[in-house]
Design a protein around this motif. Structure first.
Motif, PDB file in Angstrom:
ATOM      1  N   ILE A   4       0.938  -1.246   0.034  1.00 28.77           N
ATOM      2  CA  ILE A   4      -0.024   0.102  -0.107  1.00 28.77           C
ATOM      3  C   ILE A   4       0.868   1.308  -0.005  1.00 28.77           C
ATOM      4  N   PHE A   5       2.229   0.996   0.187  1.00 33.09           N
ATOM      5  CA  PHE A   5       3.037   2.331   0.383  1.00 33.09           C
ATOM      6  C   PHE A   5       4.054   2.161  -0.967  1.00 33.09           C
ATOM      7  N   SER A   6       4.294   3.328  -1.452  1.00 32.43           N
ATOM      8  CA  SER A   6       5.451   3.314  -2.483  1.00 32.43           C
ATOM      9  C   SER A   6       6.710   3.016  -2.106  1.00 32.43           C
ATOM     10  N   ARG A   7       7.557   2.481  -2.904  1.00 34.77           N
ATOM     11  CA  ARG A   7       8.928   2.028  -2.197  1.00 34.77           C
ATOM     12  C   ARG A   7       9.577   3.214  -1.576  1.00 34.77           C
ATOM     13  N   GLN A   8       9.390   4.617  -2.148  1.00 34.80           N
ATOM     14  CA  GLN A   8      10.016   5.805  -1.545  1.00 34.80           C
ATOM     15  C   GLN A   8       9.432   5.831  -0.014  1.00 34.80           C
ATOM     16  N   CYS A   9       8.091   5.576   0.152  1.00 39.03           N
ATOM     17  CA  CYS A   9       7.579   5.792   1.421  1.00 39.03           C
ATOM     18  C   CYS A   9       7.952   4.571   2.416  1.00 39.03           C
ATOM     19  N   GLU A  10       8.182   3.524   1.786  1.00 38.49           N
ATOM     20  CA  GLU A  10       8.852   2.248   2.671  1.00 38.49           C
ATOM     21  C   GLU A  10      10.228   2.772   3.252  1.00 38.49           C
ATOM     22  N   TYR A  11      11.073   3.406   2.350  1.00 38.67           N
ATOM     23  CA  TYR A  11      12.345   3.749   2.836  1.00 38.67           C
ATOM     24  C   TYR A  11      12.308   4.682   3.615  1.00 38.67           C
ATOM     25  N   ALA A  12      11.347   5.758   3.465  1.00 36.34           N
ATOM     26  CA  ALA A  12      11.124   6.866   4.540  1.00 36.34           C
ATOM     27  C   ALA A  12      11.019   6.079   5.965  1.00 36.34           C
ATOM     28  N   LEU A  13      10.028   5.228   5.791  1.00 36.18           N
ATOM     29  CA  LEU A  13       9.612   4.757   7.362  1.00 36.18           C
ATOM     30  C   LEU A  13      10.980   4.012   7.902  1.00 36.18           C
ATOM     31  N   GLN A  14      11.425   3.245   6.910  1.00 36.02           N
ATOM     32  CA  GLN A  14      12.570   2.567   7.557  1.00 36.02           C
ATOM     33  C   GLN A  14      13.488   3.294   8.187  1.00 36.02           C
ATOM     34  N   ALA A  15      14.018   4.497   7.233  1.00 35.52           N
ATOM     35  CA  ALA A  15      14.978   5.706   7.877  1.00 35.52           C
ATOM     36  C   ALA A  15      14.584   6.125   9.021  1.00 35.52           C
ATOM     37  N   ILE A  16      13.255   6.516   9.198  1.00 33.63           N
ATOM     38  CA  ILE A  16      12.912   7.403  10.413  1.00 33.63           C
ATOM     39  C   ILE A  16      12.877   6.332  11.478  1.00 33.63           C
ATOM     40  N   LEU A  17      12.455   5.175  11.251  1.00 32.64           N
ATOM     41  CA  LEU A  17      12.523   4.268  12.294  1.00 32.64           C
ATOM     42  C   LEU A  17      14.044   3.952  12.691  1.00 32.64           C
ATOM     43  N   HIS A  18      15.018   3.999  12.190  1.00 36.96           N
ATOM     44  CA  HIS A  18      16.134   4.058  12.524  1.00 36.96           C
ATOM     45  C   HIS A  18      16.836   5.094  13.210  1.00 36.96           C
ATOM     46  N   LEU A  19      16.254   6.341  12.766  1.00 37.57           N
ATOM     47  CA  LEU A  19      16.666   7.789  13.226  1.00 37.57           C
ATOM     48  C   LEU A  19      16.024   7.447  14.809  1.00 37.57           C
ATOM     49  N   ALA A  20      15.004   7.023  14.934  1.00 35.63           N
ATOM     50  CA  ALA A  20      14.218   7.104  16.274  1.00 35.63           C
ATOM     51  C   ALA A  20      15.020   6.207  17.289  1.00 35.63           C
ATOM     52  N   SER A  21      15.884   5.257  16.848  1.00 36.21           N
ATOM     53  CA  SER A  21      16.639   4.356  17.816  1.00 36.21           C
ATOM     54  C   SER A  21      18.110   5.072  18.172  1.00 36.21           C
ATOM     55  N   GLN A  22      18.280   6.249  17.349  1.00 36.33           N
ATOM     56  CA  GLN A  22      19.534   6.904  17.688  1.00 36.33           C
ATOM     57  C   GLN A  22      19.496   7.940  19.077  1.00 36.33           C
ATOM     58  N   PRO A  23      20.530   8.326  19.464  1.00 34.00           N
ATOM     59  CA  PRO A  23      20.396   9.434  20.648  1.00 34.00           C
ATOM     60  C   PRO A  23      19.762  10.765  20.193  1.00 34.00           C
ATOM     61  N   ARG A  24      18.868  11.292  20.637  1.00 37.43           N
ATOM     62  CA  ARG A  24      18.119  12.270  20.334  1.00 37.43           C
ATOM     63  C   ARG A  24      18.931  13.646  19.502  1.00 37.43           C
ATOM     64  N   ASP A  25      20.291  13.734  20.070  1.00 41.77           N
ATOM     65  CA  ASP A  25      20.823  14.902  19.603  1.00 41.77           C
ATOM     66  C   ASP A  25      21.831  14.541  18.787  1.00 41.77           C
ATOM     67  N   SER A  26      21.960  13.407  18.298  1.00 35.67           N
ATOM     68  CA  SER A  26      23.095  12.951  17.366  1.00 35.67           C
ATOM     69  C   SER A  26      22.566  13.025  15.875  1.00 35.67           C
ATOM     70  N   MET A  27      23.341  13.246  15.010  1.00 38.78           N
ATOM     71  CA  MET A  27      22.991  13.205  13.609  1.00 38.78           C
ATOM     72  C   MET A  27      23.427  12.015  12.932  1.00 38.78           C
ATOM     73  N   THR A  28      22.673  11.364  11.826  1.00 39.48           N
ATOM     74  CA  THR A  28      23.036  10.056  11.286  1.00 39.48           C
ATOM     75  C   THR A  28      23.160  10.319   9.760  1.00 39.48           C
ATOM     76  N   SER A  29      24.429  10.078   9.089  1.00 39.20           N
ATOM     77  CA  SER A  29      24.404  10.218   7.738  1.00 39.20           C
ATOM     78  C   SER A  29      23.692   9.255   6.801  1.00 39.20           C
ATOM     79  N   ILE A  30      23.381  10.052   5.634  1.00 37.34           N
ATOM     80  CA  ILE A  30      23.061   9.150   4.443  1.00 37.34           C
ATOM     81  C   ILE A  30      23.554   8.068   4.432  1.00 37.34           C
TER      82      ILE A  30
END
Lengths: 141, 141
Positions: A4-30
DNA sequence: GTAATTTCAGACAAGATAGTCTGAATATAT
DNA sequence: ATATATTCAGACTATCTTGTCTGAAATTAC
């Protein structure tokens, strides 16, 4: 395209999910995200940039730069991400593709599909990124 | 693409729905179907041919030829049509696109999506073309 | 058997989505 | 300042889905 989601959207959700597991003040690179999630680098770059311009992510250039959630993960729900990338087709369009289908002139599946559509929307609205991230960590062992 | 069905699949369902409303022994031409349903002629032709080779429709050439359901509409359910055109991606694939997602290693949405997936499958399996056709006629007034 | 009407078959074109590449702009560290 | 690591921007290519075109094969009616 996914189910039901485009591939872009799947990737977006996966990435955001990963970002949420990182420390709130840190940056994660592409680079890191693309490697961990096995997503094409430049394709992911575009998606993240798009999420940044839509206010869902913050970005910073230069060494030690990258992306981070713009709000605490408790305050981001799935539907805002989906809407930012895929729009709201799920909510509007007829499941059989009849253009004239609607509340006053429903197709044969309209009502039954309505129940399912609501379940999907409820799932997307009630799930915050925080919840999703917590359950994801639980499920990976 | 539609919401969960490809456009081909939507057209297939629309066409079959229309065939179910026709007398059981009559043939309906592509020309007529394309006009009534506003579907591109040759595109519909391919779809109907595909449904014919898969045994869902009968076809006959020549004047007064066309397509008809191969079985009484009571015996055709939606899922067989969907499967013939789109395959079974809905049943198998992870909604977030994680390739490793599965029963023993579920993603965060796996179970919640499982409920929805089952509702969809139930809808597609329980609905015969006959039911669908009947309810469609009721809903158009 | 000829003409008309249809499906059948396959090549082709158009559009949308996915993915790639190159270089500029920006920030950091030394 | 210079080198390095990153995002940003946009053009480009590839692939998949959708849609178009042309002609052959079959069937019917006359």
């Amino acid at each position: 395209m996914g189910i039901i989601f485009s591939r872009q959207c799947e990737y977006a959700l996966q990435a955001i999910l990963h970002l949420a597991s990182q420390p709130r003040d840190s940056m994660t690179s592409i680079r890191e995200l693309a490697a961990k999630l096995d997503i094409p680098y430049h394709f992911l770059a575009k998606i993240l940039q798009s999420l940044a311009t839509k206010g869902i992510l913050n970005s910073q250039r230069g060494p030690a730069g990258g992306f981070a959630l713009s709000k605490p993960p408790e305050e981001i729900n799935l539907i805002s991400v989906v809407e930012a990338i895929d729009g709201l087709a799920i909510s509007n369009q007829c499941v059989l593709g009849f253009p004239e289908c609607g509340g006053s002139n429903p197709c044969a599946l309209h009502h039954q599909w309505g129940d399912i559509r609501e379940a999907v929307q409820k799932m997307l609205m009630n799930k915050s990124i925080a919840k999703l991230s917590r359950e994801t960590r639980l499920s990976r062992t």
